[in-house]
Design a protein around this motif. Structure first.
Motif, PDB file in Angstrom:
ATOM      1  N   ARG B  90     -50.778  19.064  33.972  1.00 48.45           N
ATOM      2  CA  ARG B  90     -50.654  18.163  32.829  1.00 48.45           C
ATOM      3  C   ARG B  90     -49.602  18.656  31.843  1.00 48.45           C
ATOM      4  NH1 ARG B  90     -55.040  16.152  28.215  1.00 48.45           N
ATOM      5  NH2 ARG B  90     -53.414  15.195  26.955  1.00 48.45           N
ATOM      6  N   LEU B  91     -49.612  19.943  31.636  1.00 56.49           N
ATOM      7  CA  LEU B  91     -48.612  20.505  30.713  1.00 56.49           C
ATOM      8  C   LEU B  91     -47.198  20.236  31.222  1.00 56.49           C
ATOM      9  CD1 LEU B  91     -48.020  22.099  28.162  1.00 56.49           C
ATOM     10  CD2 LEU B  91     -48.420  24.215  29.421  1.00 56.49           C
ATOM     11  N   VAL B  92     -47.029  20.422  32.524  1.00 50.93           N
ATOM     12  CA  VAL B  92     -45.718  20.131  33.119  1.00 50.93           C
ATOM     13  C   VAL B  92     -45.401  18.640  33.019  1.00 50.93           C
ATOM     14  CG1 VAL B  92     -44.394  20.067  35.262  1.00 50.93           C
ATOM     15  CG2 VAL B  92     -45.760  22.088  34.708  1.00 50.93           C
ATOM     16  N   ALA B  93     -46.377  17.821  33.343  1.00 57.01           N
ATOM     17  CA  ALA B  93     -46.162  16.367  33.348  1.00 57.01           C
ATOM     18  C   ALA B  93     -45.766  15.858  31.964  1.00 57.01           C
ATOM     19  CB  ALA B  93     -47.428  15.655  33.828  1.00 57.01           C
ATOM     20  N   GLN B  94     -46.416  16.375  30.954  1.00 58.19           N
ATOM     21  CA  GLN B  94     -46.059  15.966  29.597  1.00 58.19           C
ATOM     22  C   GLN B  94     -44.636  16.378  29.266  1.00 58.19           C
ATOM     23  OE1 GLN B  94     -48.895  17.169  26.625  1.00 58.19           O
ATOM     24  NE2 GLN B  94     -50.435  15.733  27.320  1.00 58.19           N
ATOM     25  N   GLY B  95     -44.254  17.534  29.759  1.00 58.24           N
ATOM     26  CA  GLY B  95     -42.876  17.974  29.565  1.00 58.24           C
ATOM     27  C   GLY B  95     -41.899  17.037  30.257  1.00 58.24           C
ATOM     28  N   VAL B  96     -42.274  16.599  31.448  1.00 58.15           N
ATOM     29  CA  VAL B  96     -41.427  15.651  32.177  1.00 58.15           C
ATOM     30  C   VAL B  96     -41.313  14.347  31.395  1.00 58.15           C
ATOM     31  CG1 VAL B  96     -41.270  14.211  34.249  1.00 58.15           C
ATOM     32  CG2 VAL B  96     -41.868  16.622  34.460  1.00 58.15           C
ATOM     33  N   GLY B  97     -42.441  13.855  30.890  1.00 56.70           N
ATOM     34  CA  GLY B  97     -42.439  12.630  30.094  1.00 56.70           C
ATOM     35  C   GLY B  97     -41.571  12.764  28.855  1.00 56.70           C
ATOM     36  N   TYR B  98     -41.691  13.903  28.225  1.00 56.56           N
ATOM     37  CA  TYR B  98     -40.911  14.203  27.018  1.00 56.56           C
ATOM     38  C   TYR B  98     -39.413  14.159  27.324  1.00 56.56           C
ATOM     39  CZ  TYR B  98     -40.123  16.906  22.612  1.00 56.56           C
ATOM     40  OH  TYR B  98     -39.752  17.342  21.370  1.00 56.56           O
ATOM     41  N   MET B  99     -39.030  14.858  28.368  1.00 59.68           N
ATOM     42  CA  MET B  99     -37.612  14.922  28.729  1.00 59.68           C
ATOM     43  C   MET B  99     -37.086  13.572  29.189  1.00 59.68           C
ATOM     44  SD  MET B  99     -37.262  18.584  30.671  1.00 59.68           S
ATOM     45  CE  MET B  99     -37.673  20.128  29.859  1.00 59.68           C
ATOM     46  N   ALA B 100     -37.893  12.842  29.928  1.00 59.06           N
ATOM     47  CA  ALA B 100     -37.445  11.542  30.424  1.00 59.06           C
ATOM     48  C   ALA B 100     -37.221  10.577  29.259  1.00 59.06           C
ATOM     49  CB  ALA B 100     -38.467  10.967  31.397  1.00 59.06           C
ATOM     50  N   PHE B 101     -38.118  10.637  28.294  1.00 58.30           N
ATOM     51  CA  PHE B 101     -37.940   9.786  27.116  1.00 58.30           C
ATOM     52  C   PHE B 101     -36.644  10.124  26.395  1.00 58.30           C
ATOM     53  CE2 PHE B 101     -38.172   9.087  22.569  1.00 58.30           C
ATOM     54  CZ  PHE B 101     -38.523   7.748  22.498  1.00 58.30           C
ATOM     55  N   ALA B 102     -36.413  11.406  26.186  1.00 58.53           N
ATOM     56  CA  ALA B 102     -35.212  11.844  25.477  1.00 58.53           C
ATOM     57  C   ALA B 102     -33.950  11.427  26.222  1.00 58.53           C
ATOM     58  CB  ALA B 102     -35.233  13.354  25.287  1.00 58.53           C
ATOM     59  N   ALA B 103     -33.990  11.552  27.539  1.00 61.85           N
ATOM     60  CA  ALA B 103     -32.816  11.211  28.337  1.00 61.85           C
ATOM     61  C   ALA B 103     -32.548   9.710  28.303  1.00 61.85           C
ATOM     62  CB  ALA B 103     -33.006  11.675  29.774  1.00 61.85           C
ATOM     63  N   ALA B 104     -33.624   8.939  28.199  1.00 57.45           N
ATOM     64  CA  ALA B 104     -33.476   7.481  28.195  1.00 57.45           C
ATOM     65  C   ALA B 104     -33.000   6.965  26.840  1.00 57.45           C
ATOM     66  CB  ALA B 104     -34.794   6.819  28.584  1.00 57.45           C
ATOM     67  N   HIS B 105     -33.333   7.684  25.777  1.00 62.60           N
ATOM     68  CA  HIS B 105     -32.969   7.229  24.424  1.00 62.60           C
ATOM     69  C   HIS B 105     -32.377   8.385  23.626  1.00 62.60           C
ATOM     70  CE1 HIS B 105     -35.624   3.924  25.594  1.00 62.60           C
ATOM     71  NE2 HIS B 105     -36.561   4.820  25.830  1.00 62.60           N
ATOM     72  N   PRO B 106     -31.225   8.864  24.045  1.00 61.09           N
ATOM     73  CA  PRO B 106     -30.700  10.100  23.456  1.00 61.09           C
ATOM     74  C   PRO B 106     -30.433  10.038  21.951  1.00 61.09           C
ATOM     75  CG  PRO B 106     -29.066   9.035  24.863  1.00 61.09           C
ATOM     76  CD  PRO B 106     -30.352   8.336  25.098  1.00 61.09           C
ATOM     77  N   VAL B 107     -29.899   8.939  21.495  1.00 60.80           N
ATOM     78  CA  VAL B 107     -29.562   8.873  20.066  1.00 60.80           C
ATOM     79  C   VAL B 107     -30.833   8.711  19.232  1.00 60.80           C
ATOM     80  CG1 VAL B 107     -28.159   7.776  18.299  1.00 60.80           C
ATOM     81  CG2 VAL B 107     -27.345   7.818  20.649  1.00 60.80           C
ATOM     82  N   LEU B 108     -31.729   7.868  19.720  1.00 66.13           N
ATOM     83  CA  LEU B 108     -33.018   7.724  19.045  1.00 66.13           C
ATOM     84  C   LEU B 108     -33.721   9.068  18.957  1.00 66.13           C
ATOM     85  CD1 LEU B 108     -35.402   6.105  17.909  1.00 66.13           C
ATOM     86  CD2 LEU B 108     -36.107   5.604  20.267  1.00 66.13           C
ATOM     87  N   PHE B 109     -33.684   9.793  20.045  1.00 61.32           N
ATOM     88  CA  PHE B 109     -34.314  11.114  20.075  1.00 61.32           C
ATOM     89  C   PHE B 109     -33.682  12.040  19.042  1.00 61.32           C
ATOM     90  CE2 PHE B 109     -34.928  15.392  21.881  1.00 61.32           C
ATOM     91  CZ  PHE B 109     -36.293  15.385  22.049  1.00 61.32           C
ATOM     92  N   GLN B 110     -32.377  11.970  18.931  1.00 60.90           N
ATOM     93  CA  GLN B 110     -31.705  12.802  17.939  1.00 60.90           C
ATOM     94  C   GLN B 110     -32.060  12.376  16.519  1.00 60.90           C
ATOM     95  OE1 GLN B 110     -27.432  14.574  16.512  1.00 60.90           O
ATOM     96  NE2 GLN B 110     -27.494  12.557  17.417  1.00 60.90           N
ATOM     97  N   LEU B 111     -32.189  11.080  16.349  1.00 57.59           N
ATOM     98  CA  LEU B 111     -32.609  10.579  15.027  1.00 57.59           C
ATOM     99  C   LEU B 111     -33.996  11.108  14.678  1.00 57.59           C
ATOM    100  CD1 LEU B 111     -32.315   8.608  12.569  1.00 57.59           C
ATOM    101  CD2 LEU B 111     -33.490   6.927  13.994  1.00 57.59           C
TER     102      LEU B 111
END
Lengths: 206, 206
Positions: B90-111
């Motif tokens: 689960r810890l790994v999976a959440q990390g994957v979810g986190y990274m995938a979100f950031a990669a999909a919305h890079p500028v939003l993530f930076q904001l």
DNA sequence: ACCTGAACACCGTTCAAGT
DNA sequence: ACCTGAACACCGTTCAAGT
């Protein structure tokens, strides 16, 4: 109003430098969104059109500021590293230098590692960024010299990511917002300790 | 829902929503520095003064966009976590979810995680950010339930920092700029694996 | 070579006036 | 209650003209 000695010279002489140093201060004061070329010119006591003769655009000035930031970051890491007695201590020390630099210049740090810098494409910027990166590589190499190349690369990722992630989250107020500076520093050191331990262990099983 | 208006109504009706969704697209297209309220208004087919009735300032609109970003990030992490069979997974999976979100919305993530958001001080923003943070706490808790509180806290710092640092460096082009998407993903997973291993080890005694 | 002043096309924000 | 148009004080960038 305050006047220059007897007559203000028509030519500034060192306008490029003056813009860089004014810009740097402005950046920390107002943040990236608040940064303007006209205010830099104002602070350098020059017309708003003058900067165009030294920087092709506002992004060009920002890129120059970011480039120097990388040079300073590298120097800060090296200065800390010099005091370290062992390879493992050096890896930690560089992390401390990295975090201290970021904490001292939070907006500059964000500029350097932000997505805006991605568009700059100034050649000097990439080179300066690389030399900071190189320090991580060398430090990890020192800790696990006999590990396979792939392991080393993974540990560089790992070490850099944890250092960078921690201080970034701190600067953004996501970590340690309610901690005292002392407590926060302890958290950072604990983080670095856990990181180094992982690198050491990845190096080989004695 | 889609009603075809024979003539453009004076009142938009859902301008707030329209501005948020236009703003979000604009953000990814033009970056944070390129984001303007007037362009949002234009894309919502409304006068440039209209947004003022729904958002006190441009920062208010950005804060709203960031708040929704946190909600989506939380949802993305939860969705990944649901498929995990063990606490460590689960810890790994959440990390994957986190990274995938950031990669999909890079500028939003930076904001969301940038210093600009620090000034917003919208109450909803802090709450949304906290719920994403809480997921990290729960996941680490699951992996090392019997560890002392302090160890758990340190490991939350550690896990979050390495996840956040890695994807941040990737988005900024500092890591894996020359890798294929596949190779980069492998680097991310290797990073997560090293992270989880460290957490597990910190929990159980040697 | 370096700098200025005016000009242009943009901004965010405010506000009286319209619907 | 919601939106517009005009107004104000800003921007970045360009360029002929000054030094």
């Amino acid at each position: 109003m305050t006047r220059a000695p007897s007559s203000k010279p028509y030519h500034h002489g060192e306008l490029r430098e003056a813009l860089v140093s004014a810009g740097r201060k402005l950046l920390e004061e107002r943040g990236i969104r608040g940064f303007t070329l006209r205010e830099c010119a104002r602070r350098a006591s020059v017309s708003h059109a003058a900067p165009a003769h030294h920087f092709a655009s506002i992004d060009d000035l920002l890129a120059e500021i970011a480039t120097r930031g990388y040079q300073e970051l590298t120097a800060a890491m090296e200065a800390e590293a010099r005091r370290a007695a062992t390879p493992a201590a050096r890896l930690v020390a560089q992390g401390v230098g990295y975090m201290a630099f970021a904490a001292a210049h939070p907006v500059l740090f964000q500029l350097m590692f932000g997505r805006e810098a991605n568009r700059f494409e100034t050649p000097g910027l990439a080179a300066a960024a690389k030399s900071a990166y190189h320090l991580h590589v060398v430090a990890v190499e020192g800790v696990i010299p006999k590990a396979p190349l792939e392991v080393k690369q993974r540990m560089v990722d790992f070490a850099w990511a944890s250092i960078h992630g921690f201080i970034t989250l701190v600067l953004e107020g996501q970590i340690g917002d309610e901690d005292s500076p002392r407590a926060l520093k302890a958290r950072g050191l604990a983080m670095l300790a856990a990181m180094v331990e992982t690198v050491v262990r990845a190096g080989g099983d004695p």
